[in-house]
Every structure is written in structure tokens, then in C-alpha cells.
Design an enzyme around this catalytic site. Structure first.
Site, short mmCIF file in Angstrom:
data_model
loop_
_atom_site.label_atom_id
_atom_site.label_comp_id
_atom_site.label_asym_id
_atom_site.label_seq_id
_atom_site.Cartn_x
_atom_site.Cartn_y
_atom_site.Cartn_z
N ARG A 188 -10.92 3.78 8.94
CA ARG A 188 -9.88 3.27 8.05
C ARG A 188 -8.72 2.79 8.90
O ARG A 188 -8.34 3.42 9.88
CB ARG A 188 -9.36 4.38 7.12
N TYR A 232 0.84 -1.21 0.00
CA TYR A 232 0.00 0.00 0.00
C TYR A 232 0.88 1.26 0.00
O TYR A 232 0.65 2.20 -0.78
CB TYR A 232 -0.97 0.02 1.20
N ARG A 282 1.25 8.65 12.57
CA ARG A 282 0.73 9.87 13.20
C ARG A 282 -0.78 10.01 13.06
O ARG A 282 -1.46 10.47 13.97
CB ARG A 282 1.41 11.10 12.57
N PHE A 322 13.54 20.48 -1.69
CA PHE A 322 12.24 19.84 -1.92
C PHE A 322 12.19 18.42 -1.35
O PHE A 322 11.17 18.02 -0.77
CB PHE A 322 11.97 19.83 -3.43
C1 PS7 Z 1 3.97 14.89 -6.42
C2 PS7 Z 1 5.09 16.37 -4.71
C3 PS7 Z 1 11.18 12.86 -3.09
C4 PS7 Z 1 12.04 10.64 -4.03
C5 PS7 Z 1 -1.04 13.92 -2.95
C6 PS7 Z 1 6.60 13.16 -1.76
C7 PS7 Z 1 -1.76 11.05 0.17
C8 PS7 Z 1 3.00 11.04 2.50
O1 PS7 Z 1 -2.80 10.70 3.87
O2 PS7 Z 1 -1.94 14.96 2.66
O3 PS7 Z 1 -3.89 12.88 3.37
O4 PS7 Z 1 -2.94 12.42 5.65
O5 PS7 Z 1 0.03 14.64 4.19
C9 PS7 Z 1 3.38 14.81 -3.98
C10 PS7 Z 1 10.10 10.66 -2.56
C11 PS7 Z 1 0.16 11.77 -3.11
C12 PS7 Z 1 5.60 11.00 -1.04
C13 PS7 Z 1 0.59 10.29 -0.23
C14 PS7 Z 1 2.25 13.93 -4.16
C15 PS7 Z 1 9.03 11.24 -1.76
C16 PS7 Z 1 -1.09 11.01 -3.12
C17 PS7 Z 1 4.48 11.65 -0.36
C18 PS7 Z 1 1.54 13.80 -2.85
C19 PS7 Z 1 7.66 10.89 -2.33
C20 PS7 Z 1 -1.08 9.89 -2.08
C21 PS7 Z 1 1.31 13.26 1.88
C22 PS7 Z 1 3.45 10.62 0.08
O6 PS7 Z 1 -0.06 13.55 1.86
O7 PS7 Z 1 -1.41 12.70 3.70
C23 PS7 Z 1 4.12 15.33 -5.00
C24 PS7 Z 1 11.05 11.37 -3.19
C25 PS7 Z 1 0.20 13.11 -2.99
C26 PS7 Z 1 6.56 11.67 -1.68
C27 PS7 Z 1 -0.71 10.39 -0.68
C28 PS7 Z 1 1.11 11.02 0.90
C29 PS7 Z 1 1.65 12.27 0.83
C30 PS7 Z 1 2.47 11.17 1.10
P1 PS7 Z 1 -2.85 12.19 4.16
P2 PS7 Z 1 -0.87 14.06 3.15
MN MN Z 2 -5.56 8.59 0.80
MN MN Z 3 -3.35 14.06 8.35
#
Ligand code: PS7
Ligand code: MN
Ligand code: MN
Ligand code: MN
Ligand code: MN
Ligand code: MN
Length: 362
Positions: free
Chosen positions: A209, A152, A199, A271
Site C-alpha cells: 500500500r 484521502y 511513520r 483527549f
Molecule cells: C473516533 C476517537 C480531535 C478534532 C479507527 C482522532 C485508521 C490517525 O492506519 O490505528 O491503522 O496505522 O493508529 C477515533 C481530530 C479511524 C483522527 C484513522 C477513530 C482528530 C478510522 C485519527 C479512529 C481526529 C480511520 C489512527 C485518525 O489509527 O492507524 C475516534 C479532533 C479510527 C482523529 C483511521 C487513523 C487513526 C487516525 P493505522 P491507527
Molecule cells: Mn486503513
Molecule cells: Mn501502524
């Protein structure tokens, strides 16, 4: 330095930045400081995945409606004028999907090499999310094995890392050798996602969930709900369970540091490093902290500020950040915890890894 020049932006570009601000607290700031070559592509990558996640997270959508949306989101985002107005009124990012046609305009203007990456990751993530949405419906409710849990996390974060790395290399801003080390990229995503899942356990519980794998929690409690029982006998078991979750997340820390050594551009370094520093600080905050079972906790604004300035320098400073929080975790570790020894060893292992690349003076 701000590289955006809003006076030269089109209306749809402006709208995209507006939805970026609206849908993200932490990512908006770092995305807007990116190298101009990747600024818009990464903003659009973020908005595409945020749109997908807004469908995944909406617990008012039936799985009959949700699953096909997740599986076809990649083609929906290619239909001129497409938007989505069926999210529940309380869904926090519903505005983005209501106005998704504006994002679609900009997706069509992307360089093909970048768009290919965004589309590929959107396809894979949507299908992965759909596989897990099915579980919730059939009330096996959430992930069972650690392997399921990590799959997941791969779908929702490992894939993001893969897409971002391909964008960085395509733009010549990262060492192309990173593409030959997919495990390092995977760890970058896993470390962020696992920290988020630990968290957010209470918030996700309220939404019915569950992302913590049964293979871990069943060692500590008989029923998932027991983790949220405030009676002291349950609370100590819940803490032991959360410690095992933290231990599991910590196994990615050294590979995250290794990955960051491959970044060539300062804006890309910032970033990728800021979220990782926030993650190690968040892991320290949640460690041995019963409040995670009662409320949504966050690192303080002051700590976040300090982490931002430390993570926009170089890898040595980021390693110092990791060292500092690992020491705190080490200190908070409780000898009565069933994973006391394993946690202690894991902290030591990461500290040693850091010592091998940046020896402490004296
Ligand atoms: C394309 C910048 C940098 C090699 C929307 C950044 C939700 C933790 O679950 O809202 O709503 O509480 O805090 C970001 C690796 C992904 C992983 C994933 C896309 C790092 C859709 C972030 C972010 C790869 C699925 C946080 C994964 O969301 O969580 C871009 C390198 C999105 C990264 C989701 C989670 C992001 C997450 P929630 P958040
Ligand atoms: Mn989600
Ligand atoms: Mn949250
Ligand atoms: Mn989400
Ligand atoms: Mn979450
Ligand atoms: Mn959330």
C-alpha cells in the site's frame, strides 16, 4: 480520575470496552477518561470506525468484496446480529468484527443526536475509503497528487475530527464557534493522519500500500521501491523525500493549536491534546531518520509518559511541547536537504505563532 463504574455496566457495554482495549493502544486510555456524557458515544464512534478500517486494511479481501462492504457499512451496522467473519486470520482487529453484534446493540441505545453524527461520518468515510480501494486494484497504486493525498486524509481523519467536534459541541463541552471554523478541525485530523502515514511507510510498503503522493516522491526517486533501497545514494534521496512529507504535515500545526483553544472541558482537552503532542514528537522522531524505511519506529515509553502528563494540563504546556520538538526539528534540519529553507521557515512560522499567543518570559 476514572469515571467508569464497571459494576454498573451491562454485558454489552463491558464487551465494547473490551474491544476498545483490544483494538487501540493509545485511544483506549484517553477515551476511558472522557466526561461521562461522551464516554460511551466516543467509544462507539471509535469502534464503528475501527470496524470499517479493519475491512479497509485487509489486503486478503478482494476489491469486489471489499468495496461494497465499505460502501454499505453504515447500514450493516444497523442490522441486529450482524457480524463479519471473513477477515484474514492475521488481521489484527478481526475479533471486533466477529463480535460486532454487541457493538450494534449499544449503537442502538445511543442518544439520537449522537448516533446521527456517528452514522453520517461512517457513511462518508466508508465511501471515501472505497474510492481509494479502487485505485489499489487498478494498480495506479495509491495517491498521485497532493490533492488526492489530502482528500484521502480527509476521508479517514478529517471526517473523524468533524464528527468529534459535533459531539463535543452537542454535549456543550466545546465552543460552538469551532463548527464555523471547519479548517481548524480538518487540520486536527490531517496532522494525525499524515504523521501516521509518514511513520508507517515501511509497514504499508510490505502490505503493498502506498499513501505518499507521487507528486512528492517522484521529485526524489524514479520508482517507489527506490525509497526502500538501503544503498547510501538512494537513502539520501529517501531522506529528502521524507523531509518534504514532514514539511507538508507541519503546515497544519498552528491550526491544531488554534483548535485546542476552543475546548472547554478538561477531559476533552486531554483527549484531543495527547494525540497531537504524540504526533509532533513522532514527526521529530521520523525527521531525518532513515530507520522509517526499514522498520516500524515509535517514540519511547518514557517520552510517551512525559507527553501524557504535559498534555493533560493546559494549552500553554502543550505549546511548550510543540516549541520543544520544533526546536529539535530545526536543529536536525540539514542544509543539503532541498527543502532546508522551507522547513526552517515553517518551523519559524509555527514558533512565531506560539510566541504570539504565549510569549516566552525574560
Ligand atoms: C473516533 C476517537 C480531535 C478534532 C479507527 C482522532 C485508521 C490517525 O492506519 O490505528 O491503522 O496505522 O493508529 C477515533 C481530530 C479511524 C483522527 C484513522 C477513530 C482528530 C478510522 C485519527 C479512529 C481526529 C480511520 C489512527 C485518525 O489509527 O492507524 C475516534 C479532533 C479510527 C482523529 C483511521 C487513523 C487513526 C487516525 P493505522 P491507527
Ligand atoms: Mn486503513
Ligand atoms: Mn501502524
Ligand atoms: Mn488502519
Ligand atoms: Mn498507518
Ligand atoms: Mn497499521
Amino acid at each position: 480520575v476514572h469515571v467508569r463504574d464497571p459494576s454498573k455496566e451491562t454485558a454489552t457495554e463491558k464487551a465494547c470496552f473490551q474491544y476498545l482495549d483490544l483494538t487501540s493502544r493509545s485511544f483506549a486510555a484517553v477515551i476511558k477518561e472522557l466526561n461521562p456524557e461522551l464516554l460511551m458515544p466516543v467509544c462507539l464512534f471509535y469502534l464503528a470506525l475501527r470496524g470499517l478500517d479493519t475491512i479497509e486494511d485487509d489486503m486478503t479481501l478482494s476489491n469486489e468484496r471489499k468495496i461494497p462492504l465499505l460502501r454499505t457499512f453504515d447500514s450493516l451496522m444497523e442490522q441486529d446480529g450482524w457480524n463479519f467473519t471473513e477477515n484474514g486470520p492475521n488481521e489484527k482487529d478481526r475479533e471486533l468484527l466477529v463480535n460486532f453484534d454487541k457493538v450494534i446493540v449499544e449503537l442502538k441505545l445511543m442518544k439520537p443526536a449522537y448516533y446521527t453524527v456517528v452514522r453520517d461520518i461512517t457513511t462518508k468515510m466508508g465511501n471515501g475509503m472505497a474510492d481509494y480501494a479502487l485505485n489499489a486494484e487498478h494498480n495506479t497504486n495509491g495517491v498521485n497528487s497532493i490533492a488526492d493525498y489530502e482528500l484521502y486524509c480527509h476521508y479517514v481523519a478529517g471526517l473523524v475530527g468533524n464528527g468529534l467536534t459535533r459531539l463535543f459541541v452537542e454535549a456543550n463541552l466545546a465552543n460552538e464557534a469551532l463548527l464555523e471554523r471547519p479548517q481548524l478541525t480538518e487540520s486536527m485530523g490531517q496532522f494525525l493522519q499524515k504523521t501516521n502515514i509518514i511513520r508507517d511507510v515501511h509497514e504499508d510498503f510490505l502490505d503493498k500500500r502506498r499513501f505518499w503522493p507521487k507528486e512528492i516522491w517522484s521529485k526524489h526517486v524514479d520508482n517507489w521501491d527506490d525509497l526502500f533501497n538501503p544503498a547510501p545514494a538512494f537513502r539520501s534521496k529517501a531522506l529528502a523525500c521524507s523531509s518534504e512529507m514532514v514539511l507538508n504535515a507541519l503546515k497544519h500545526a498552528d491550526e491544531c493549536l488554534f483548535y485546542m483553544a476552543g475546548i472547554r472541558d478538561q477531559s476533552v482537552f486531554n483527549f484531543v491534546a495527547i494525540p497531537q503532542s504524540m504526533a509532533i514528537a513522532t514527526l521529530e522522531l521520523v525527521f531525518q531518520n532513515g530507520a522509517i524505511f526499514e522498520s516500524h519506529i515509535k517514540i519511547t515509553k518514557g517520552d510517551a509518559c512525559q507527553l501524557m502528563s504535559e498534555s493533560t494540563q493546559n494549552l500553554r504546556v502543550v505549546c511548550d511541547v510543540f516549541r520543544r520538538y520544533l526546536k529539535k526539528i530545526h536543529k536536525k534540519n540539514d542544509p543539503r536537504d532541498p527543502n532546508f529553507t522551507a522547513i526552517s521557515l515553517q518551523c519559524g512560522k509555527i514558533e512565531q505563532f506560539i510566541e504570539s499567543i504565549y510569549p516566552t518570559q525574560n
